[in-house]
Design a protein around this motif. Structure first.
Motif, mmCIF file in Angstrom:
data_model
loop_
_atom_site.group_PDB
_atom_site.id
_atom_site.type_symbol
_atom_site.label_atom_id
_atom_site.label_comp_id
_atom_site.label_asym_id
_atom_site.label_seq_id
_atom_site.Cartn_x
_atom_site.Cartn_y
_atom_site.Cartn_z
ATOM 1 N N PHE A 79 5.797 -0.844 -22.108
ATOM 2 C CA PHE A 79 5.020 -2.046 -22.457
ATOM 3 C C PHE A 79 3.938 -1.839 -23.508
ATOM 4 C CE2 PHE A 79 6.541 -3.272 -18.147
ATOM 5 C CZ PHE A 79 7.162 -4.459 -18.506
ATOM 6 N N SER A 104 2.328 2.033 -3.312
ATOM 7 C CA SER A 104 1.434 2.146 -4.473
ATOM 8 C C SER A 104 1.839 3.407 -5.243
ATOM 9 C CB SER A 104 -0.018 2.248 -3.989
ATOM 10 O OG SER A 104 -0.888 2.392 -5.092
ATOM 11 N N GLN A 113 0.826 -1.208 0.000
ATOM 12 C CA GLN A 113 0.000 0.000 0.000
ATOM 13 C C GLN A 113 0.857 1.253 0.000
ATOM 14 O OE1 GLN A 113 -2.926 -0.506 3.313
ATOM 15 N NE2 GLN A 113 -4.314 -0.181 1.603
ATOM 16 N N SER A 114 1.882 1.224 0.847
ATOM 17 C CA SER A 114 2.692 2.425 1.015
ATOM 18 C C SER A 114 3.466 2.757 -0.265
ATOM 19 C CB SER A 114 3.605 2.218 2.215
ATOM 20 O OG SER A 114 4.756 2.991 2.120
ATOM 21 N N PRO A 123 0.827 4.777 -8.695
ATOM 22 C CA PRO A 123 0.095 4.695 -9.968
ATOM 23 C C PRO A 123 0.664 5.568 -11.082
ATOM 24 C CG PRO A 123 -1.402 5.175 -8.127
ATOM 25 C CD PRO A 123 -0.024 5.174 -7.567
ATOM 26 N N GLU A 124 1.054 6.807 -10.760
ATOM 27 C CA GLU A 124 1.449 7.715 -11.839
ATOM 28 C C GLU A 124 2.760 7.291 -12.489
ATOM 29 O OE1 GLU A 124 0.980 11.930 -11.493
ATOM 30 O OE2 GLU A 124 -0.535 11.729 -9.925
ATOM 31 N N LEU A 127 1.499 -5.382 -14.471
ATOM 32 C CA LEU A 127 0.317 -4.768 -13.853
ATOM 33 C C LEU A 127 -0.182 -5.541 -12.635
ATOM 34 C CD1 LEU A 127 -1.731 -3.908 -17.073
ATOM 35 C CD2 LEU A 127 -1.077 -2.238 -15.321
ATOM 36 N N THR A 128 -0.020 -6.868 -12.643
ATOM 37 C CA THR A 128 -0.734 -7.666 -11.632
ATOM 38 C C THR A 128 0.142 -8.396 -10.619
ATOM 39 O OG1 THR A 128 -0.810 -9.586 -13.126
ATOM 40 C CG2 THR A 128 -2.698 -8.083 -13.188
ATOM 41 N N GLN A 129 1.432 -8.586 -10.889
ATOM 42 C CA GLN A 129 2.217 -9.453 -10.006
ATOM 43 C C GLN A 129 3.027 -8.668 -8.977
ATOM 44 O OE1 GLN A 129 4.280 -12.335 -12.482
ATOM 45 N NE2 GLN A 129 2.343 -13.271 -13.099
ATOM 46 N N ALA A 130 2.455 -8.524 -7.788
ATOM 47 C CA ALA A 130 3.097 -7.736 -6.724
ATOM 48 C C ALA A 130 4.010 -8.631 -5.893
ATOM 49 C CB ALA A 130 2.030 -7.085 -5.860
ATOM 50 N N LYS A 174 3.221 -7.162 -20.080
ATOM 51 C CA LYS A 174 2.593 -5.983 -19.472
ATOM 52 C C LYS A 174 1.618 -6.409 -18.374
ATOM 53 C CE LYS A 174 -0.345 -1.993 -20.336
ATOM 54 N NZ LYS A 174 -1.158 -1.237 -21.316
ATOM 55 N N TYR A 175 0.846 -7.460 -18.650
ATOM 56 C CA TYR A 175 -0.131 -7.946 -17.662
ATOM 57 C C TYR A 175 0.579 -8.407 -16.384
ATOM 58 C CZ TYR A 175 -4.357 -10.176 -15.863
ATOM 59 O OH TYR A 175 -5.443 -10.517 -15.093
ATOM 60 N N CYS A 227 4.110 4.223 -12.317
ATOM 61 C CA CYS A 227 3.883 2.927 -12.985
ATOM 62 C C CYS A 227 3.268 3.143 -14.363
ATOM 63 C CB CYS A 227 2.949 2.051 -12.158
ATOM 64 S SG CYS A 227 3.788 1.236 -10.783
ATOM 65 N N LYS A 228 2.347 4.122 -14.474
ATOM 66 C CA LYS A 228 1.690 4.319 -15.771
ATOM 67 C C LYS A 228 2.688 4.750 -16.847
ATOM 68 C CE LYS A 228 -2.484 5.754 -18.008
ATOM 69 N NZ LYS A 228 -1.891 6.208 -19.267
ATOM 70 N N GLU A 273 4.065 1.483 -17.849
ATOM 71 C CA GLU A 273 3.040 0.718 -18.569
ATOM 72 C C GLU A 273 2.892 1.233 -20.004
ATOM 73 O OE1 GLU A 273 0.846 0.360 -14.274
ATOM 74 O OE2 GLU A 273 -0.279 1.347 -15.873
#
Lengths: 400, 400
Positions: free
Chosen positions: B179, B166, B163-164, B168-169, B220-223, B216-217, B171-172, B175
């Motif tokens: 990717f 995270s 969470q800490s 998004p900007e 996006l999904t594998q933390a 890319k997936y 990472c985009k 992405e």
């Protein structure tokens, strides 16, 4: 300087639950009655009833009680549960109870009363069939998954939701009780001594433990979609013309195949238990055939609906690329088979059993069927990659 | 009733940066000088210097400027960057600049001055070799990964950190620019007209685009672990006896193979560019051999160190199960090769190029080498599963 009294959690009494409903004007009648109908292990559940109307007041308790033990458990799960219901209602409003009110400090959700329905597990144990169940669960899983996936959501919104549904305490229950303890000689396990040789064989199966470990790692790390997180037949209300998914307090972002895997595992467990519950051989075969059809129709509905949404509503540029959907569905199916195997095993020898098998009073029959369940679960986990169609899965269940 | 003035962000002047250092007592001398040494695209970077001491004051700007365009970019990246540096310092204190002070409202981090070092990309373009680089980056990647993985952290702590961090900007940006855009005819792409036929071939390669979509997936999904998120040779300071990883503003929880993949891709790009930079054939061969050794030693160090920590410090019950580590390392290696392929392609035709190739003044040579890079990247992405040892990877690079 004065400080206003801070609102604080307290467990509601019957009278307070009734007053809350009345004050909120959720029932327009003036004469109400109230009864607490929960099992008291995790939540208080009040049914508040007038002559023509009724609602459910559900309040999380700050602890969980299982087999006499009690441990603290976050009240935040009430927020997660109501948020998940409200979120699901955007996409499958007919498949969840309507949320009428929430209070995150009291950990209270007031919702539609579904007393006209039966818990699916109970109905299935009584060998009833529910014509809508497969289709409704397939639609539920497909829509709640697609609309929370990276194929639909803006990445900022996806990441915001992942944070909002971070659910460490309830995930840990699954991490421990589904994916870990049953594969080790752990004190939470619960099985009759007669099964010990079978259980010890399972613990010493290196391939099985490795594959279970890999499935656990996927559960821990793959934040694909918002899951219900506990989609067994005890979390589903049914009647002839209606299906309602309840209790999403385990909701979090996890692997796409998890919900479907848990659901078909619980249908498979009921299938095994019908060897006993359906006394008449002809009725038994009919009941069991319907259960396998339920499994097949659930997956096919899920696959078709997810594919349709993917093709029609994806926002992801790669959604138009040949093979991306097919690859995702293949991975999801394989994962679902593996997760189903873990669920079958943990419901047989782990902490939380299912009434389908445990209610079989003849212990020889019960142990015989539990041995079958263990073998089925282990084989699904180890050879999940070679199960490539849902008919191959149901034929494994039939052959167990 | 009065309200205290709320602290607000403002870009620092030279004088304010100097005053900040002085008031905090970070340099004990009284005569200081200050110069702004950043490129002004994303951050202000002040070097505040006394006679014997100096520190760096880095301040995030609320926007990013690339090729003349300017778009808003979260200041929260300064918090992410300083938190990632502080976190890394727990496990590899010798491999990151020391953080002396942070202010999340001003988006300021004050840290150790590393002016005695050179940016690795610059040094490598000058055909210098750095004997510690491979080992240090392998250790950096292994330790920062293992100690933030589910094999080490309590699941509550892991989820708190996810969470800490995270992000998004930022990472985009990855992405999109790593990717997505390079695999489509997107306006952010940047390549000379002479390469258009090669680039169009790449866009029409269905298998390549499918595999890039799958990578890319995963991103996006594998933390899986806390990544640096941008571990190219421009994020690494080197000198003969020291390596320092800087700029982790892209840090987030992602797939374990990502950092290593980006790093070896950038070494591979430098390898290709040496066809030009090293003028003497004998020197060229020596330089290139050293680069391939750097790639091999990086992976091997990573693999050995991660394995050692896994065996010695895992808290996960399944860590003792045969095959779990081996399976994880296999997946990670395959992923790293695929991520390396994406990085090689995007650095050749995407928005953000590398000086290794772009500084080659003879355009025929530059285009010739960029074509090689595109072919190498595409082949790595498509056939990553069949590259099973790091020597097979370096022999692909050598054969490009």
């Amino acid at each position: 300087m004065t400080t206003a009294a801070k609102a604080e959690y307290k467990a509601l009494t019957n009278e307070e639950a009734e007053a809350l409903v009345k004050n909120l004007g959720l029932i327009s009648e003036t004469e109400l009655s109230v009864s607490e109908i929960g099992d008291g292990n995790l939540n208080l559940v009040f049914k508040v009833t007038g002559v023509n109307e009724s609602v459910i007041v559900k309040q999380a308790l700050p602890y969980a009680k299982v087999v006499g033990e009690s441990w603290p458990l976050t009240l935040d799960r009430a927020r997660i549960e109501s948020d998940a219901l409200i979120h699901a209602a955007k996409y499958v409003p007919h498949l969840v109870p309507k949320v009428l009110y929430t209070d995150s400090i009291l950990a209270v959700t007031i919702m539609e009363d579904l007393s006209s329905h039966t818990i699916a597990r109970k109905g299935l144990i009584e060998s009833n069939a529910y014509a809508l169940l497969a289709r409704d669960i397939g639609i539920f899983a497909a829509r709640t998954a697609f609309y929370t996936s990276d194929f639909y959501l803006h990445p900022f919104e996806k990441k915001r939701l992942v944070q909002s549904f971070s659910n460490p305490e309830l995930c840990k229950i699954t991490e421990d009780l589904v994916f870990t303890d049953p594969f080790f000689d752990h004190e939470t396990n619960d099985f009759p001594e007669e099964l010990r040789p079978d259980v010890e064989q399972l613990w010493s199966d290196a391939e099985l433990c490795r594959e279970a470990g890999l499935l656990k790692y996927q559960f821990l790390t793959q934040a694909e979609v918002l899951l219900h997180g506990d989609l067994h037949t005890g979390s589903i209300f049914v009647k002839e013309d209606s299906t309602k998914v309840i209790d999403p307090e385990f909701a979090f972002f996890g692997p796409l195949g998890f919900d479907i895997g848990q659901f078909i595992a619980n249908i498979a467990l009921n299938y095994l238990s019908q060897h006993h519950h359906s006394q008449e051989p002809f009725n038994r075969k009919e009941t069991q055939d319907k259960l396998l059809k339920t499994i097949e129709e659930t997956w096919k509905t899920f696959e078709n609906e997810f594919s349709r949404l993917f093709r029609e509503e994806s926002t992801e540029p790669f959604a138009g690329t040949d093979g991306v959907l097919e690859n995702l569905l293949e991975k999801t199916f394989t994962d679902a088979i593996g997760f189903a195997g873990c669920e079958i095993i943990r419901r047989t020898i782990g902490l939380a059993h299912v009434a389908d098998l445990d209610s079989i009073s003849c212990s020889d029959v019960q142990h015989y069927l539990k041995r079958k369940a263990l073998k089925l679960g282990a084989s699904l986990i180890k050879t999940r990659s070679s199960v490539t169609t849902i008919e191959q899965f149901t034929s494994r269940v039939r052959g167990a």
